[in-house]
Design an enzyme around this catalytic site. Structure first.
Site, PDB file in Angstrom:
ATOM      1  N   ARG A  87     -33.059   0.699 -13.016  1.00 46.78           N
ATOM      2  CA  ARG A  87     -32.545   1.090 -11.702  1.00 46.78           C
ATOM      3  C   ARG A  87     -33.325   0.426 -10.571  1.00 46.78           C
ATOM      4  O   ARG A  87     -32.744   0.091  -9.543  1.00 46.78           O
ATOM      5  CB  ARG A  87     -32.587   2.613 -11.553  1.00 46.78           C
ATOM      6  CG  ARG A  87     -31.500   3.230 -12.402  1.00 46.78           C
ATOM      7  CD  ARG A  87     -31.500   4.727 -12.302  1.00 46.78           C
ATOM      8  NE  ARG A  87     -30.299   5.233 -12.947  1.00 46.78           N
ATOM      9  CZ  ARG A  87     -30.184   6.434 -13.443  1.00 46.78           C
ATOM     10  NH1 ARG A  87     -31.186   7.285 -13.383  1.00 46.78           N
ATOM     11  NH2 ARG A  87     -29.071   6.826 -14.002  1.00 46.78           N
ATOM     12  N   LYS A 130     -19.470  16.386 -25.389  1.00 45.02           N
ATOM     13  CA  LYS A 130     -18.423  17.400 -25.176  1.00 45.02           C
ATOM     14  C   LYS A 130     -17.123  16.840 -24.616  1.00 45.02           C
ATOM     15  O   LYS A 130     -17.129  15.864 -23.866  1.00 45.02           O
ATOM     16  CB  LYS A 130     -18.935  18.438 -24.188  1.00 45.02           C
ATOM     17  CG  LYS A 130     -20.043  19.282 -24.748  1.00 45.02           C
ATOM     18  CD  LYS A 130     -20.514  20.240 -23.689  1.00 45.02           C
ATOM     19  CE  LYS A 130     -21.577  21.173 -24.228  1.00 45.02           C
ATOM     20  NZ  LYS A 130     -22.187  21.943 -23.151  1.00 45.02           N
ATOM     21  N   GLY A 180     -25.589   6.597 -18.653  1.00 50.49           N
ATOM     22  CA  GLY A 180     -26.952   6.356 -19.126  1.00 50.49           C
ATOM     23  C   GLY A 180     -27.044   6.125 -20.623  1.00 50.49           C
ATOM     24  O   GLY A 180     -27.734   5.211 -21.082  1.00 50.49           O
ATOM     25  N   GLY A 217     -21.244   9.212 -13.844  1.00 52.93           N
ATOM     26  CA  GLY A 217     -20.207   9.984 -13.152  1.00 52.93           C
ATOM     27  C   GLY A 217     -19.498   9.158 -12.092  1.00 52.93           C
ATOM     28  O   GLY A 217     -18.268   9.222 -11.959  1.00 52.93           O
TER      29      GLY A 217
HETATM   30  P1  AMP Z   1     -22.879  13.036 -22.724  1.00 48.48           P
HETATM   31  O1  AMP Z   1     -24.020  13.384 -21.793  1.00 48.48           O
HETATM   32  O2  AMP Z   1     -21.819  14.046 -22.815  1.00 48.48           O
HETATM   33  O3  AMP Z   1     -22.385  11.614 -22.528  1.00 48.48           O
HETATM   34  O4  AMP Z   1     -23.526  13.084 -24.164  1.00 48.48           O
HETATM   35  C1  AMP Z   1     -24.549  12.241 -24.598  1.00 48.48           C
HETATM   36  C2  AMP Z   1     -25.240  12.924 -25.741  1.00 48.48           C
HETATM   37  O5  AMP Z   1     -24.286  13.240 -26.736  1.00 48.48           O
HETATM   38  C3  AMP Z   1     -26.307  12.087 -26.420  1.00 48.48           C
HETATM   39  O6  AMP Z   1     -27.568  12.629 -26.148  1.00 48.48           O
HETATM   40  C4  AMP Z   1     -25.965  12.215 -27.907  1.00 48.48           C
HETATM   41  O7  AMP Z   1     -27.106  12.494 -28.692  1.00 48.48           O
HETATM   42  C5  AMP Z   1     -25.006  13.381 -27.936  1.00 48.48           C
HETATM   43  N1  AMP Z   1     -24.099  13.363 -29.096  1.00 48.48           N
HETATM   44  C6  AMP Z   1     -23.372  12.348 -29.553  1.00 48.48           C
HETATM   45  N2  AMP Z   1     -22.731  12.696 -30.679  1.00 48.48           N
HETATM   46  C7  AMP Z   1     -23.049  13.976 -30.942  1.00 48.48           C
HETATM   47  C8  AMP Z   1     -22.730  14.890 -31.972  1.00 48.48           C
HETATM   48  N3  AMP Z   1     -21.906  14.550 -32.965  1.00 48.48           N
HETATM   49  N4  AMP Z   1     -23.261  16.129 -31.912  1.00 48.48           N
HETATM   50  C9  AMP Z   1     -24.074  16.479 -30.912  1.00 48.48           C
HETATM   51  N5  AMP Z   1     -24.429  15.655 -29.902  1.00 48.48           N
HETATM   52  C10 AMP Z   1     -23.938  14.422 -29.926  1.00 48.48           C
END
Ligand code: AMP
Length: 422
Positions: A33, A217, A380, A403
């Site tokens: 950054r 999620k 990120g 975002g």
């Molecule tokens: P996000 O902030 O929603 O983009 O999520 C990123 C995070 O999702 C990362 O830290 C990953 O470790 C986590 N992630 C990816 N796949 C999975 C999974 N199958 N179960 C739990 N966490 C996950």
């Protein structure tokens, strides 16, 4: 006004950058950054101006938190800029004197903007939905204006170069622009580049357009997923959301992450994909584990790792990465793409046992890019994946925004851009 046309000679420029860098024991672990802001900052200094740099770091939520002080990074900023010293203003709202004393060629870094709740403009200490909240919100809007006005008073011109927070209407990213006339406010080079990259994707979509959405999620990505269904030819959904889709069809998902209240959302995504003629690509198998330590990103001692169909995961296992069949399916879906958007990892890539899914996606994107695709990576974690797998030079553009990038792709006008361009 554009940054290239502006004459900075003899001018003090207040620049909003995104110096929200990850720190470990006070040391910067990734300076992407800071490097991203350098073209703008150096341009101003080389043009004969003085720099007042402002940023947030972390989420102090309106309170002074020494571990989130920007003072920790001032020497690194000086090194990156190639100047002997960066002066530091320990209170961003009381920097009038330091700003007044600043000479051309000098640099002043303001303390973390978010030590003041006025930066984000959210009322503190009152609960949302209560009658007091609306009053507090109104009062906060007024003090936010005062805060922005104070920041503006330090300088002759304002440069917005923090793409990562451009989707927020904060004091330093948008409100401040009201206190400069049109000839004295502009976007920085990073903002211009980011806006251009989004434009490359949206205004000139070369097909097939493949988007890959991962992460933990469904809920945090649903807006962009629904929006993308109207734009893409194929949509790969991976990472933790796999299991909400598997559950929606009665699958056994063991301990895998799931949002039971989003099952209808998942089914609706499938329906919308069908209606829009979008090929929805979901993982079919998963690398699973019986004991993953999310805090330390490692497998607990004695825990087992095995691969299962994503809809037949034994009760004690948790799906943490895309299995070999899914990886092949994802790579095939990306093959031949001409426009690619990737946001969110396909697994818990922070741990070496669960990187294969994200790596397969990254490799496929690199290959398609070499064959002429425009690939845009944002968020990120996907950026961290590219760094981890040595792919940063093999994709077309890595965005500094998560975002902000997604909102821009959705076609929303970012407040940080609107503040400058109207
Ligand atoms: P996000 O902030 O929603 O983009 O999520 C990123 C995070 O999702 C990362 O830290 C990953 O470790 C986590 N992630 C990816 N796949 C999975 C999974 N199958 N179960 C739990 N966490 C996950």
């Amino acid at each position: 006004m554009t940054i290239n046309d502006y004459n900075f000679a003899g001018k003090k420029a207040i620049v909003r950058v995104d110096f929200n860098v990850p720190l470990q024991d006070g040391k910067i672990t990734d300076d992407t950054r800071i490097r991203g802001a350098l073209p703008t900052l150096k341009h101003i200094l080389e043009g004969g101006g003085a720099l007042i740099i402002m940023s947030h770091m972390g989420k102090p939520k309106g309170k002074v938190k020494p571990e989130l002080s920007l003072g920790q990074i001032k020497d690194e900023v000086a090194k990156a800029l190639g100047v002997a010293e960066v002066k530091f203003a320990p209170d961003c709202a009381k920097a009038q004197e330091a700003a007044a004393e600043l000479k051309m060629g000098e640099v002043l870094l303001l303390e973390n903007l978010r030590y003041y709740p006025e930066e984000e403009g959210k009322p503190v200490g009152v609960e949302k939905g209560t009658p007091e909240f609306d009053e507090a919100k109104k009062a906060m809007k007024e003090s936010q204006k005062e805060f922005a006005k104070t920041l503006a008073s330090y300088a002759d011109c304002y440069v917005m170069d923090a793409f990562g927070t451009a989707h927020r209407k904060h004091a330093s990213t948008a409100v401040i622009a009201d206190y400069f006339d049109a000839d004295n406010k502009m976007l920085g080079f990073l903002m211009e580049k980011e806006v251009q990259a989004v434009d490359n994707v949206l205004s000139n979509i070369k097909r097939p357009f493949v988007a890959i959405m991962g992460g933990s999620k469904v809920s945090s990505k649903i807006g962009i997923i629904e929006n993308l269904l109207g734009k893409v030819d194929k949509l790969i959904l991976c990472g933790g959301m796999t299991y909400t889709f598997a559950k929606a069809h009665g699958g056994e998902i063991g301990q895998s992450i799931v949002e039971l209240d989003k099952i209808d959302v998942a089914l609706n995504v499938e329906k919308m994909a069908k209606e829009n003629g979008v090929e929805l690509v979901l993982g079919v198998d998963s690398v699973c584990c019986t004991g993953y330590d999310f805090g330390n990103f490692c497998v607990k001692e004695g825990a087992k790792i095995e691969t299962f169909p994503s809809n037949a995961i034994p009760a004690e296992f948790e799906g943490l990465d895309a299995g070999p069949l899914s990886r092949e399916k994802f790579a095939k879906a990306i093959e031949g793409a001409k426009t690619i958007l990737w946001n969110g990892p396909a697994g818990c890539f922070e741990c070496d046992d669960f990187t294969a899914g994200s790596k397969a996606i990254g490799d496929a994107i690199a290959k398609a890019t070499a064959e002429g695709a425009f690939s845009l990576i944002g968020g990120g974690d996907s950026v961290a994946c590219c760094t981890k797998f040595g792919l940063t030079d093999k994709v077309s553009y890595i965005s500094t925004g998560g975002g902000a990038l997604l909102e821009a792709i959705e076609g929303k006008v970012l407040p940080g851009v609107a503040a400058i361009k109207g």
